[in-house]
Design an enzyme around this catalytic site. Structure first.
Site, short mmCIF file in Angstrom:
data_model
loop_
_atom_site.label_atom_id
_atom_site.label_comp_id
_atom_site.label_asym_id
_atom_site.label_seq_id
_atom_site.Cartn_x
_atom_site.Cartn_y
_atom_site.Cartn_z
CB CYS A 16 -0.92 0.02 1.22
SG CYS A 16 -0.02 -0.02 2.78
CB CYS A 19 4.27 -0.41 2.00
SG CYS A 19 3.17 -1.53 2.88
CB CYS A 82 47.00 -19.08 -3.96
SG CYS A 82 47.30 -17.40 -4.55
CB CYS A 85 43.62 -16.30 -7.12
SG CYS A 85 45.29 -16.64 -7.70
CG ASP A 483 5.85 -29.53 15.22
OD1 ASP A 483 5.07 -29.04 16.05
OD2 ASP A 483 5.46 -30.14 14.19
CG ASP A 686 5.38 -29.21 9.36
OD1 ASP A 686 5.70 -28.02 9.47
OD2 ASP A 686 4.23 -29.63 9.60
CG ASP A 690 6.50 -26.39 13.06
OD1 ASP A 690 5.82 -26.00 14.02
OD2 ASP A 690 6.46 -27.54 12.61
#
Length: 795
Positions: A16, A19, A82, A85, A483, A686, A690
Site C-alpha cells: 500500500c 509501505c 591460491c 586469487c 515440533d 515440517d 513451524d
C-alpha cells in the site's frame, strides 16, 4: 555504484501507499542520501546517494521490513591458484555497480554473486577477465574427461625431463660421480621452465597487471631466479678447472613437484565434488512419452508438464510426477538417503532420478528442468559449496597481505646472505626456497575443501545443508526443539488401542473395517491400515452410510451396526460403562475414541472401543537418545493438550520439563527465544506452520519429503522424515569444522616452520617445492577423510 548516478532498487513486500512512504522515509534518514522516491506501482525506489555503499541502502530497506529484488549468478572461473586469487576476484566483482556480495570458492573454482536485477551478467564476467582470470560458460561441475588429463600429461613430461637433471644427486650417495654437460642440462630445463611452467608466468603477469600478488608470482620469481643464475654461470667465461655451479635441477624439479601437487589437488577436488556429479548423473537424457497412444522417445528438454511418461522396470525416472497407472517400488537412496525401496501406486509422487523397480509405470509429469526436485537439490548443494564459511573470512584477510610479506622476506634473505656471506649464488637459492615454500595454496583450500566434502557426504545421507554458516554453527547447538506432530510423530491418525468386550479383537476390527471401506476419512484409513497390517479381511457390510457429525452405519447380515463417537452412542441409548476405564485411559493419553455397536432383537449391544492417536515414529526414541548421548538437550514443542504431549514424551524418554504443550505458533517462537538466551538452539519442524520458529532458531531443520525441499526456509533440510538425521547433521557439522581447524593448523604450520628454515638456508628449493605441493595435497586429502563418515540413520 557510480557516485554520479541514481540507483534503482526493486522493492518487494510493499502492499500500500504507507509501505512506500515507510521505505522512502527510511532511505531519506540515511546520511549521504540526497534524494529518494518510491513508486508503489513499479515497486522501484530511486535513490541518489553519491559515495554511499549500496549494501547500506539494502540494509536500510530490509530493516524497514521489506526486501530488495536481487539475483544470484554463478560464475565458473579458471586460473585461480591460491587464496590471494580469491581475494582479487572478490574485490573485482565487488566493484561492479549493483553487486551486493561476492563469494569465491577456490576448491570449486566458482563465484556466487548476489546483485541487483539490473546488473548485467556480462559486467560480472568482464570484471573477472579484467582481474586476469577466465570465465567458463557453465558453472556446473564437469565430468572428468575421458583419457589422460592434460594436467597428468604435463606432470609426466616434466618428470621425464627433470629426472636426468636430478639423477646425479641420487647417484652421489652410491659413490657415482657423474654430471650432465651444462648445455644438456639447459636443453632439458628450458621446456620445463617456459613451456610446462608457462601457466605460472601467465597468472603471475595477470596478477601484476591487477596490482596484486599470488602464488604463481612466487613460483615464477623463485624458479626464474634459479634458472637465470644457471644460464649466467653457463655463459660466463670459465675460471679454473671447476665446472660452474648450475641449478637447472632446482628450477625444473620445483616446477615438476608443483605441477604434481596441482594435479593431485585437482584430482582430490574432483573427488570432493563427487556428490554433485553423482546427482547430475541421475538425470536421464531422454524420456519415453505417450503421444496419441504411441510411445515416443524425446529429449528431456522437450518433455512438458502434464505429459504422460512411460517408465519401464529398471529404468531411471526422468521427471517429477504422479503415478497414474501401475504399481512398483522406487529406489530413492541417492536422493533421500533412504536405503529401502519405496512402494509406488496410483496417486503416489515419483521423483526424477529415482530407479523404478519391478513394475511398469505411467507417470503424469508435474515438474521438469530447473523446477524438478533433483535440479533443486543440485542447486542447494552447489550454493552451499560456493558460499563462504565465516571462518574463511579470517583466512582471506591473512592471505591478502601474505604474498607481499613473503616477497619482502625473500628480499631480506637475499640481501642478508649476500652481504653477510658474500655468496650471492647461495643467497639467491635461499631466497628462491622462501618464495617456493610460501605458496598460500593450502590456506585457500583448507576451509572450502572441508565444506565440499562435508556437504557432499551429508547430501548422500539425505541431509541438505543450504546455508554454509549452518554447517559451521550446528556443532555449537546446546539444545534442539522438535515440533511433535509430523516430526516426532507420523502426523496422521493410527489405531492405538482395540478393546473387544467379548475378547475377539480380530472380529471387532474386521467389522469396523467393513464399515469403513471406501471412506476417505483419516480415521477410516487408520482402521483399514490396521486391518491390512494384521492380515484381517474386512467383514461384509452393506447399506453403508455416513451419518454427519456422528459416524457411520451399515448392515452386517440382518443387523444394523454403527461406529461413531460417544455422544451418538448416548443418543442411541447405548451404555458405555463396560469399556469406560479403557476410554478414560485413552482420553488421558489424548486419543480419539470410536465405539462400535450392533442392534439386536433385544436392543443395542456394545461390541467394543477403538482409540486413535498420532503414532510415534519408530526412529524418534533413538533420535532423542542420540542427542542425549551427544550432550545436547532435546525438547518437544506441541500444540496438543498436556496429557497427550506428556504421553508421547514418556514414550520418547523425555523428562516432563522437556515437554512443552498447548503452544500456539507464537508461543513456539517465544520458547525458542528463551532457549536461545541459554545457548545456540536448533528447531526441527515440517517447514510449514513451524516457519516462524525455524527462523527464530540458531539453526532450523526442515523435515519433510523431497518434494517440499525448495519451500523450506531452514538452514538444513532433511530429505526424509527421520528424526535421527538431526543428530547426524550435528555430527557431520562437528567433523567438518574439526577438519577445517586441522587444515588451517597444518597450513599455517607449514609456513611458520618452512619460511624461517628457508631463510636460514636450511631448506633446499627442491625440498621447499615438495613441501609446498605436499601442504596443498595434505589439506585436501585430510578433508576427503570425511567421505568415510557413516550416518546413524541408515535403515
Amino acid at each position: 555504484m557510480n557516485n554520479d548516478s541514481t540507483i534503482q532498487l526493486g522493492i518487494t513486500g510493499m502492499t500500500c501507499a504507507s509501505c512506500a512512504g515507510r521505505v522512502e522515509k527510511a532511505l531519506r534518514k540515511l546520511d549521504g542520501v540526497e534524494q529518494a522516491s518510491v513508486n508503489l506501482a513499479t515497486e522501484v525506489a530511486s535513490v541518489r546517494a553519491p559515495g554511499l555503499p549500496l549494501a547500506q541502502l539494502v540494509q536500510t530497506v530490509e530493516r524497514a521490513g521489506y526486501g530488495v529484488a536481487a539475483d544470484e549468478t554463478h560464475l565458473a572461473i579458471e586460473g585461480m591458484t591460491c587464496a590471494s586469487c580469491v581475494g582479487r576476484v572478490e574485490k573485482a566483482l565487488g566493484k561492479v555497480p549493483g553487486v551486493l556480495s561476492a563469494s569465491v570458492n577456490l576448491a570449486t573454482e566458482t563465484a556466487l554473486v548476489r546483485h541487483l536485477a539490473s546488473t548485467p551478467v556480462s559486467a560480472l564476467q568482464a570484471a573477472v577477465v579484467k582481474a586476469g582470470y577466465r570465465v567458463r560458460e557453465e558453472a556446473t561441475q564437469a565430468a572428468p574427461a575421458a583419457g589422460m588429463p592434460k594436467e597428468l600429461r604435463h606432470v609426466l613430461l616434466a618428470a621425464a625431463l627433470s629426472l636426468p637433471l636430478v639423477l646425479p644427486m641420487l647417484l652421489m650417495p652410491l659413490g657415482v660421480h657423474w654430471q650432465l654437460p651444462g648445455w644438456v642440462q639447459w636443453l632439458l630445463a628450458t621446456p620445463v621452465q617456459f613451456w610446462l611452467g608457462a601457466r605460472f608466468y601467465r597468472a603471475g603477469f595477470a596478477a601484476l597487471r591487477a596490482r596484486s600478488g599470488n602464488m604463481d608470482q612466487l613460483v615464477a620469481l623463485g624458479t626464474s631466479a634459479a634458472y637465470g643464475l644457471s644460464v649466467f654461470h653457463l655463459l660466463a667465461p670459465a675460471s679454473g678447472h671447476h665446472a660452474p655451479p648450475l641449478y637447472f635441477e632446482s628450477s625444473a624439479v620445483v616446477i615438476t613437484l608443483i605441477l604434481l601437487g596441482k594435479w593431485l589437488e585437482a584430482r582430490a577436488k574432483r573427488q570432493a565434488s563427487d556428490a554433485i556429479r553423482a546427482l547430475q548423473a541421475l538425470r536421464p537424457a531422454t524420456a519415453r512419452v505417450l503421444r496419441d497412444g504411441v510411445e515416443v522417445e524425446l529429449a528431456l528438454a522437450e518433455v512438458a508438464v502434464d505429459d504422460v511418461v512411460v517408465i519401464r522396470p529398471g529404468e531411471r525416472v526422468p521427471v517429477d510426477g504422479v503415478v497414474m497407472e501401475g504399481r512398483s517400488h522406487g529406489d530413492e537412496s541417492l536422493l533421500t538417503g533412504e536405503s529401502l525401496p519405496v512402494p509406488k501406486a496410483p496417486g503416489d509422487a515419483v521423483t526424477g532420478g529415482a530407479v523404478n523397480g519391478e513394475g511398469r509405470l505411467l507417470v503424469r509429469t508435474t515438474a521438469v528442468g530447473t523446477e524438478s526436485v533433483l535440479a533443486q537439490i543440485v542447486r542447494l548443494v552447489e550454493d552451499a559449496q560456493a558460499k563462504k564459511a565465516p571462518i574463511q573470512r579470517i583466512v582471506d584477510r591473512v592471505s591478502a597481505v601474505f604474498v607481499p610479506v613473503v616477497i619482502a622476506i625473500a628480499l631480506v634473505t637475499l640481501l642478508g646472505w649476500g652481504i653477510a656471506k658474500g655468496d650471492w649464488a647461495q643467497a639467491l637459492l635461499n631466497a628462491v626456497a622462501v618464495l617456493v615454500i610460501a605458496c598460500p595454496c593450502a590456506l585457500g583450500l583448507a576451509t572450502p575443501a572441508a565444506v565440499m566434502a562435508g556437504t557432499g557426504v551429508a547430501a548422500r545421507a539425505g541431509i541438505l545443508v543450504k546455508d554454509v554458516e549452518a554447517l559451521e554453527t550446528t556443532r555449537q547447538l546446546r539444545s534442539v526443539a522438535f515440533d511433535k506432530t509430523g516430526t516426532l510423530t507420523m502426523g496422521k491418525p493410527a489405531l492405538m488401542q482395540l478393546h473387544a468386550l467379548d475378547g475377539d479383537e480380530a472380529a471387532l476390527l474386521a467389522l469396523a473395517a467393513g464399515l469403513q471401506q471406501g471412506s476417505e476419512h483419516p480415521l477410516a484409513k487408520a482402521v483399514l491400515a490396521a486391518a491390512g497390517e494384521r492380515g484381517i479381511a474386512a467383514a461384509e457390510v452393506t447399506d453403508i452410510a455416513a451419518v454427519t457429525g456422528r459416524g457411520v452405519e451399515g448392515r452386517a447380515g440382518r443387523s444394523r451396526v454403527v461406529l461413531g463417537h460417544a455422544r451418538w452412542m448416548g443418543e442411541l441409548g447405548i451404555g458405555l460403562s463396560p469399556a469406560q476405564a479403557q476410554a478414560d485411559a485413552a482420553s488421558s493419553a489424548g486419543q480419539t475414541q470410536s465405539w462400535l455397536a450392533q442392534e439386536t432383537e433385544t436392543g443395542w449391544n456394545l461390541l467394543g472401543l477403538l482409540a486413535f492417536g498420532d503414532a510415534v515414529r519408530p526412529q524418534s526414541a533413538e533420535a532423542i537418545k542420540a542427542l542425549h548421548a551427544m550432550g545436547i538437550r532435546p525438547l518437544m514443542l506441541s500444540g496438543d493438550n498436556r496429557a497427550a504431549a506428556r504421553a508421547v514424551g514418556k514414550q520418547l524418554g523425555l523428562a516432563d520439563d522437556e515437554v512443552r504443550a498447548e503452544l500456539l505458533p507464537a508461543d513456539k517462537v517465544e520458547a525458542i527465544r528463551v532457549l536461545a538466551a541459554q545457548g545456540p538452539v536448533g528447531m526441527v519442524g515440517d517447514g510449514l506452520n513451524d516457519a516462524p520458529a525455524l527462523a527464530a532458531a540458531t539453526v532450523g531443520f526442515a523435515m519433510g519429503s523431497g518434494t517440499d525441499v525448495a519451500m523450506h526456509a531452514a538452514g538444513i533440510t532433511l530429505m526424509r522424515p527421520d528424526p535421527r538425521l538431526v543428530a547426524d547433521a550435528i555430527d557431520i557439522s562437528r567433523r567438518s569444522v574439526r577438519k577445517i581447524h586441522q587444515n588451517l593448523f597444518w597450513a599455517f604450520i607449514y609456513n611458520l616452520i618452512g619460511i624461517p628454515l628457508a631463510a636460514l638456508g636450511l631448506l633446499d628449493p627442491m625440498i621447499a617445492g615438495a613441501a609446498m605441493a605436499l601442504s596443498s595435497v595434505s589439506v585436501v586429502g585430510n578433508a576427503l577423510l570425511l567421505r568415510r563418515w557413516s550416518p546413524r540413520a541408515r535403515d
